[in-house]
Write a protein that holds these residues in place. Structure first.
Motif, PDB file in Angstrom:
ATOM      1  N   MET A   1      54.988  50.011  43.970  1.00 37.22           N
ATOM      2  CA  MET A   1      53.638  48.993  43.738  1.00 37.22           C
ATOM      3  C   MET A   1      52.399  49.629  43.997  1.00 37.22           C
ATOM      4  SD  MET A   1      54.042  45.663  43.301  1.00 37.22           S
ATOM      5  CE  MET A   1      54.696  44.387  43.579  1.00 37.22           C
ATOM      6  N   ALA A   2      52.248  50.782  43.372  1.00 35.85           N
ATOM      7  CA  ALA A   2      50.926  51.629  43.915  1.00 35.85           C
ATOM      8  C   ALA A   2      49.856  50.920  43.174  1.00 35.85           C
ATOM      9  CB  ALA A   2      51.097  53.140  43.313  1.00 35.85           C
ATOM     10  N   ASN A   3      50.031  50.407  41.911  1.00 34.72           N
ATOM     11  CA  ASN A   3      48.810  49.731  41.431  1.00 34.72           C
ATOM     12  C   ASN A   3      48.807  48.383  41.811  1.00 34.72           C
ATOM     13  OD1 ASN A   3      48.723  52.220  40.005  1.00 34.72           O
ATOM     14  ND2 ASN A   3      49.923  51.858  38.666  1.00 34.72           N
ATOM     15  N   PHE A   4      48.991  47.909  42.619  1.00 36.94           N
ATOM     16  CA  PHE A   4      48.824  46.653  43.029  1.00 36.94           C
ATOM     17  C   PHE A   4      47.279  46.338  43.223  1.00 36.94           C
ATOM     18  CE2 PHE A   4      48.617  42.955  46.311  1.00 36.94           C
ATOM     19  CZ  PHE A   4      49.175  41.972  45.536  1.00 36.94           C
ATOM     20  N   THR A   5      46.717  45.242  42.708  1.00 36.75           N
ATOM     21  CA  THR A   5      45.427  44.740  42.911  1.00 36.75           C
ATOM     22  C   THR A   5      45.344  43.233  42.946  1.00 36.75           C
ATOM     23  OG1 THR A   5      45.188  44.373  40.413  1.00 36.75           O
ATOM     24  CG2 THR A   5      44.361  46.659  41.381  1.00 36.75           C
ATOM     25  N   PRO A   6      45.130  42.792  44.223  1.00 35.25           N
ATOM     26  CA  PRO A   6      45.406  41.445  44.559  1.00 35.25           C
ATOM     27  C   PRO A   6      44.342  40.539  43.446  1.00 35.25           C
ATOM     28  CG  PRO A   6      44.819  42.652  46.465  1.00 35.25           C
ATOM     29  CD  PRO A   6      44.963  43.546  45.357  1.00 35.25           C
ATOM     30  N   ILE A   7      43.333  40.962  43.345  1.00 40.71           N
ATOM     31  CA  ILE A   7      42.179  40.259  42.551  1.00 40.71           C
ATOM     32  C   ILE A   7      42.795  39.940  41.363  1.00 40.71           C
ATOM     33  CG2 ILE A   7      39.862  39.910  41.653  1.00 40.71           C
ATOM     34  CD1 ILE A   7      39.684  39.900  44.682  1.00 40.71           C
ATOM     35  N   SER A   8      43.176  40.957  40.380  1.00 43.86           N
ATOM     36  CA  SER A   8      43.788  40.676  39.069  1.00 43.86           C
ATOM     37  C   SER A   8      45.162  39.862  39.221  1.00 43.86           C
ATOM     38  CB  SER A   8      43.752  42.053  38.612  1.00 43.86           C
ATOM     39  OG  SER A   8      44.610  42.861  39.201  1.00 43.86           O
ATOM     40  N   ALA A   9      45.824  40.282  40.181  1.00 41.19           N
ATOM     41  CA  ALA A   9      47.050  39.319  40.263  1.00 41.19           C
ATOM     42  C   ALA A   9      46.971  37.896  40.362  1.00 41.19           C
ATOM     43  CB  ALA A   9      48.053  39.915  41.441  1.00 41.19           C
ATOM     44  N   ALA A  10      45.987  37.594  41.298  1.00 40.57           N
ATOM     45  CA  ALA A  10      45.509  36.124  41.542  1.00 40.57           C
ATOM     46  C   ALA A  10      44.948  35.535  40.135  1.00 40.57           C
ATOM     47  CB  ALA A  10      44.400  36.186  42.652  1.00 40.57           C
ATOM     48  N   ILE A  11      44.043  36.224  39.598  1.00 41.91           N
ATOM     49  CA  ILE A  11      43.531  36.003  38.094  1.00 41.91           C
ATOM     50  C   ILE A  11      44.642  35.724  37.127  1.00 41.91           C
ATOM     51  CG2 ILE A  11      41.967  36.315  36.241  1.00 41.91           C
ATOM     52  CD1 ILE A  11      40.247  37.704  38.446  1.00 41.91           C
ATOM     53  N   GLY A  12      45.474  36.789  37.107  1.00 42.68           N
ATOM     54  CA  GLY A  12      46.532  36.315  36.302  1.00 42.68           C
ATOM     55  C   GLY A  12      47.376  35.315  36.553  1.00 42.68           C
ATOM     56  N   GLY A  13      47.681  35.044  37.779  1.00 39.57           N
ATOM     57  CA  GLY A  13      48.783  33.896  38.074  1.00 39.57           C
ATOM     58  C   GLY A  13      47.893  32.597  37.747  1.00 39.57           C
ATOM     59  N   ALA A  14      46.592  32.644  38.115  1.00 35.67           N
ATOM     60  CA  ALA A  14      45.882  31.356  37.962  1.00 35.67           C
ATOM     61  C   ALA A  14      45.912  31.011  36.150  1.00 35.67           C
ATOM     62  CB  ALA A  14      44.424  31.458  38.362  1.00 35.67           C
ATOM     63  N   LEU A  15      45.682  32.194  35.518  1.00 34.59           N
ATOM     64  CA  LEU A  15      45.872  31.847  33.962  1.00 34.59           C
ATOM     65  C   LEU A  15      47.152  31.447  33.644  1.00 34.59           C
ATOM     66  CD1 LEU A  15      43.800  35.062  32.851  1.00 34.59           C
ATOM     67  CD2 LEU A  15      42.951  32.482  32.602  1.00 34.59           C
ATOM     68  N   ILE A  16      48.143  32.012  34.220  1.00 31.17           N
ATOM     69  CA  ILE A  16      49.511  31.739  33.696  1.00 31.17           C
ATOM     70  C   ILE A  16      49.657  30.198  34.105  1.00 31.17           C
ATOM     71  CG2 ILE A  16      52.063  31.848  34.365  1.00 31.17           C
ATOM     72  CD1 ILE A  16      51.340  34.749  34.479  1.00 31.17           C
ATOM     73  N   GLY A  17      49.147  29.894  35.421  1.00 30.45           N
ATOM     74  CA  GLY A  17      49.471  28.551  35.890  1.00 30.45           C
ATOM     75  C   GLY A  17      48.680  27.570  34.739  1.00 30.45           C
ATOM     76  N   LEU A  18      47.613  28.080  34.503  1.00 33.29           N
ATOM     77  CA  LEU A  18      46.599  26.906  33.517  1.00 33.29           C
ATOM     78  C   LEU A  18      47.147  27.062  32.183  1.00 33.29           C
ATOM     79  CD1 LEU A  18      43.447  25.745  32.990  1.00 33.29           C
ATOM     80  CD2 LEU A  18      42.789  27.814  32.143  1.00 33.29           C
TER      81      LEU A  18
END
Length: 141
Positions: A1-18
């Protein structure tokens, strides 16, 4: 998980949910990718239009991101193509056996508090942890 970025992960999760909410709102359908893609190959299906649009969106989104300058990561394949093909077949078999995929059960099913989806997601996660533990520390490690 060297490239984990919480901001983009949260945005991606929100877009999947939307997208799951919008599909339910406008089409009355659950956003399970395996079921949506599988319906494209059903000769008795009369609702291929929205299914095709959904799958096309899955393919077009990263291509559009690449066009605006976002790099597309090349997947690292740690095994031979034969192992990857067998793994893909096992995932497909599990999807049919579990009556849905991780997106249908894990995103939409848990959001609807479906006991079947909660149980299926727990099984997915435990199986994934066992496979990672075996491949990293057991048979493959």
């Amino acid at each position: 998980m060297a490239n984990f970025t919480p901001i983009s992960a949260a945005i991606g999760g929100a877009l999947i949910g939307l997208s799951a909410v919008l599909l339910m709102l406008f089409a009355g359908r659950i956003a399970g990718v395996a079921g949506i893609a599988g319906g494209l190959f059903n000769p008795r299906s009369d609702d291929r239009g929205w299914r095709l649009a959904f799958v096309a969106g899955l393919i077009a989104a990263p291509l559009a991101a690449a066009l605006i300058g976002r790099p597309i990561a090349t997947p690292q394949m740690p095994a031979s193509m034969i192992v990857i093909a067998i793994a893909g077949l096992l995932v497909g078999f599990g999807t049919r056996l579990g009556n849905g995929c991780t997106s249908g059960h894990g995103i939409c099913g848990i959001a609807r508090l479906s006991p079947r989806s909660i149980a299926a997601t727990l099984v997915f996660m435990v199986a994934a942890m066992i496979v990672v533990a075996l491949t990293r520390h057991g048979v493959g490690g």
